[in-house]
Motif scaffolding. Structure first.
Motif, PDB file in Angstrom:
ATOM      1  N   ASP A  13      -1.009  -0.548  10.409  1.00 48.41           N
ATOM      2  CA  ASP A  13       0.166   0.250  10.761  1.00 48.41           C
ATOM      3  C   ASP A  13       1.196   0.269   9.637  1.00 48.41           C
ATOM      4  O   ASP A  13       1.779   1.318   9.342  1.00 48.41           O
ATOM      5  CB  ASP A  13       0.806  -0.272  12.048  1.00 48.41           C
ATOM      6  CG  ASP A  13      -0.045   0.002  13.277  1.00 48.41           C
ATOM      7  OD1 ASP A  13      -0.996   0.816  13.200  1.00 48.41           O
ATOM      8  OD2 ASP A  13       0.237  -0.613  14.327  1.00 48.41           O
ATOM      9  N   LEU A  14       1.439  -0.886   9.006  1.00 46.77           N
ATOM     10  CA  LEU A  14       2.389  -0.936   7.888  1.00 46.77           C
ATOM     11  C   LEU A  14       1.937  -0.021   6.755  1.00 46.77           C
ATOM     12  O   LEU A  14       2.741   0.717   6.181  1.00 46.77           O
ATOM     13  CB  LEU A  14       2.536  -2.370   7.366  1.00 46.77           C
ATOM     14  CG  LEU A  14       3.331  -3.325   8.244  1.00 46.77           C
ATOM     15  CD1 LEU A  14       3.091  -4.766   7.799  1.00 46.77           C
ATOM     16  CD2 LEU A  14       4.817  -2.986   8.209  1.00 46.77           C
ATOM     17  N   ARG A  15       0.655  -0.075   6.443  1.00 46.30           N
ATOM     18  CA  ARG A  15       0.120   0.767   5.372  1.00 46.30           C
ATOM     19  C   ARG A  15       0.250   2.249   5.714  1.00 46.30           C
ATOM     20  O   ARG A  15       0.722   3.057   4.897  1.00 46.30           O
ATOM     21  CB  ARG A  15      -1.354   0.419   5.111  1.00 46.30           C
ATOM     22  CG  ARG A  15      -1.989   1.279   4.028  1.00 46.30           C
ATOM     23  CD  ARG A  15      -3.448   0.959   3.829  1.00 46.30           C
ATOM     24  NE  ARG A  15      -4.256   1.090   5.036  1.00 46.30           N
ATOM     25  CZ  ARG A  15      -4.662   2.261   5.567  1.00 46.30           C
ATOM     26  NH1 ARG A  15      -4.305   3.401   5.017  1.00 46.30           N
ATOM     27  NH2 ARG A  15      -5.414   2.284   6.651  1.00 46.30           N
ATOM     28  N   GLU A  16      -0.134   2.592   6.931  1.00 44.53           N
ATOM     29  CA  GLU A  16      -0.058   4.000   7.335  1.00 44.53           C
ATOM     30  C   GLU A  16       1.379   4.485   7.429  1.00 44.53           C
ATOM     31  O   GLU A  16       1.680   5.624   7.042  1.00 44.53           O
ATOM     32  CB  GLU A  16      -0.780   4.195   8.662  1.00 44.53           C
ATOM     33  CG  GLU A  16      -2.289   4.075   8.536  1.00 44.53           C
ATOM     34  CD  GLU A  16      -3.029   4.199   9.864  1.00 44.53           C
ATOM     35  OE1 GLU A  16      -2.379   4.154  10.929  1.00 44.53           O
ATOM     36  OE2 GLU A  16      -4.269   4.339   9.825  1.00 44.53           O
ATOM     37  N   ASP A  17       2.286   3.646   7.940  1.00 44.74           N
ATOM     38  CA  ASP A  17       3.698   4.032   8.027  1.00 44.74           C
ATOM     39  C   ASP A  17       4.304   4.297   6.650  1.00 44.74           C
ATOM     40  O   ASP A  17       5.214   5.107   6.511  1.00 44.74           O
ATOM     41  CB  ASP A  17       4.517   2.959   8.753  1.00 44.74           C
ATOM     42  CG  ASP A  17       4.218   2.893  10.244  1.00 44.74           C
ATOM     43  OD1 ASP A  17       3.546   3.817  10.774  1.00 44.74           O
ATOM     44  OD2 ASP A  17       4.628   1.902  10.889  1.00 44.74           O
ATOM     45  N   ALA A  18       3.783   3.609   5.643  1.00 49.01           N
ATOM     46  CA  ALA A  18       4.267   3.807   4.274  1.00 49.01           C
ATOM     47  C   ALA A  18       3.502   4.925   3.559  1.00 49.01           C
ATOM     48  O   ALA A  18       3.733   5.166   2.366  1.00 49.01           O
ATOM     49  CB  ALA A  18       4.136   2.497   3.496  1.00 49.01           C
ATOM     50  N   GLY A  23      -7.085   2.334  -0.768  1.00 51.73           N
ATOM     51  CA  GLY A  23      -7.357   2.194  -2.197  1.00 51.73           C
ATOM     52  C   GLY A  23      -6.141   1.731  -2.973  1.00 51.73           C
ATOM     53  O   GLY A  23      -6.249   0.894  -3.874  1.00 51.73           O
ATOM     54  N   TYR A  24      -4.978   2.281  -2.643  1.00 57.04           N
ATOM     55  CA  TYR A  24      -3.744   1.889  -3.327  1.00 57.04           C
ATOM     56  C   TYR A  24      -3.434   0.416  -3.070  1.00 57.04           C
ATOM     57  O   TYR A  24      -3.133  -0.335  -4.005  1.00 57.04           O
ATOM     58  CB  TYR A  24      -2.574   2.771  -2.858  1.00 57.04           C
ATOM     59  CG  TYR A  24      -1.262   2.369  -3.485  1.00 57.04           C
ATOM     60  CD1 TYR A  24      -0.883   2.887  -4.721  1.00 57.04           C
ATOM     61  CD2 TYR A  24      -0.408   1.460  -2.861  1.00 57.04           C
ATOM     62  CE1 TYR A  24       0.310   2.514  -5.316  1.00 57.04           C
ATOM     63  CE2 TYR A  24       0.782   1.076  -3.452  1.00 57.04           C
ATOM     64  CZ  TYR A  24       1.137   1.605  -4.671  1.00 57.04           C
ATOM     65  OH  TYR A  24       2.322   1.220  -5.262  1.00 57.04           O
ATOM     66  N   ILE A  25      -3.502   0.004  -1.803  1.00 50.39           N
ATOM     67  CA  ILE A  25      -3.204  -1.389  -1.463  1.00 50.39           C
ATOM     68  C   ILE A  25      -4.233  -2.317  -2.099  1.00 50.39           C
ATOM     69  O   ILE A  25      -3.879  -3.372  -2.640  1.00 50.39           O
ATOM     70  CB  ILE A  25      -3.148  -1.597   0.066  1.00 50.39           C
ATOM     71  CG1 ILE A  25      -2.017  -0.762   0.677  1.00 50.39           C
ATOM     72  CG2 ILE A  25      -2.974  -3.065   0.409  1.00 50.39           C
ATOM     73  CD1 ILE A  25      -0.617  -1.128   0.213  1.00 50.39           C
ATOM     74  N   ALA A  26      -5.488  -1.926  -2.071  1.00 45.23           N
ATOM     75  CA  ALA A  26      -6.539  -2.749  -2.676  1.00 45.23           C
ATOM     76  C   ALA A  26      -6.282  -2.959  -4.166  1.00 45.23           C
ATOM     77  O   ALA A  26      -6.398  -4.079  -4.673  1.00 45.23           O
ATOM     78  CB  ALA A  26      -7.900  -2.095  -2.455  1.00 45.23           C
ATOM     79  N   LYS A  27      -5.903  -1.892  -4.859  1.00 43.68           N
ATOM     80  CA  LYS A  27      -5.606  -2.007  -6.288  1.00 43.68           C
ATOM     81  C   LYS A  27      -4.433  -2.945  -6.525  1.00 43.68           C
ATOM     82  O   LYS A  27      -4.467  -3.778  -7.430  1.00 43.68           O
ATOM     83  CB  LYS A  27      -5.320  -0.623  -6.865  1.00 43.68           C
ATOM     84  CG  LYS A  27      -5.153  -0.615  -8.355  1.00 43.68           C
ATOM     85  CD  LYS A  27      -5.015   0.793  -8.897  1.00 43.68           C
ATOM     86  CE  LYS A  27      -4.901   0.753 -10.416  1.00 43.68           C
ATOM     87  NZ  LYS A  27      -4.808   2.105 -10.970  1.00 43.68           N
TER      88      LYS A  27
END
Length: 76
Positions: A13-18, A23-27
């Motif tokens: 949810d945090l990732r989607e809300d942002a 891929g971005y978070i993994a990098k």
């Protein structure tokens, strides 16, 4: 052997809300997109160093990331 079925909804949810991709978070975390997706769906345990990076990135508590509370606030 039992399969884990825990999904870490708050991390997703945090990732989607942002409006960020896996891929971005993994990098940012220095892991593959597949590894990160496994963290979100609970298929792989999240290493402590990854939890710390995510908590710092989103400015939330590790308990919140692990769905142990709905309170995002970090205690000092």
């Amino acid at each position: 052997m039992t399969l884990r079925t825990t999904q870490y909804r708050h991390i997703r949810d945090l990732r989607e809300d942002a409006d960020l991709t896996q891929g971005y978070i993994a990098k940012m975390l220095g892991c593959s997109q597949v590894a990160y997706s496994y963290y979100e769906i609970g298929k792989r345990d999240i290493p402590t160093d990854i939890l710390i990076k995510l908590a710092n990135f989103y400015n939330v508590s590790i308990d919140y990331l692990l769905d142990q509370t709905n309170n995002k606030k970090r205690s000092m």
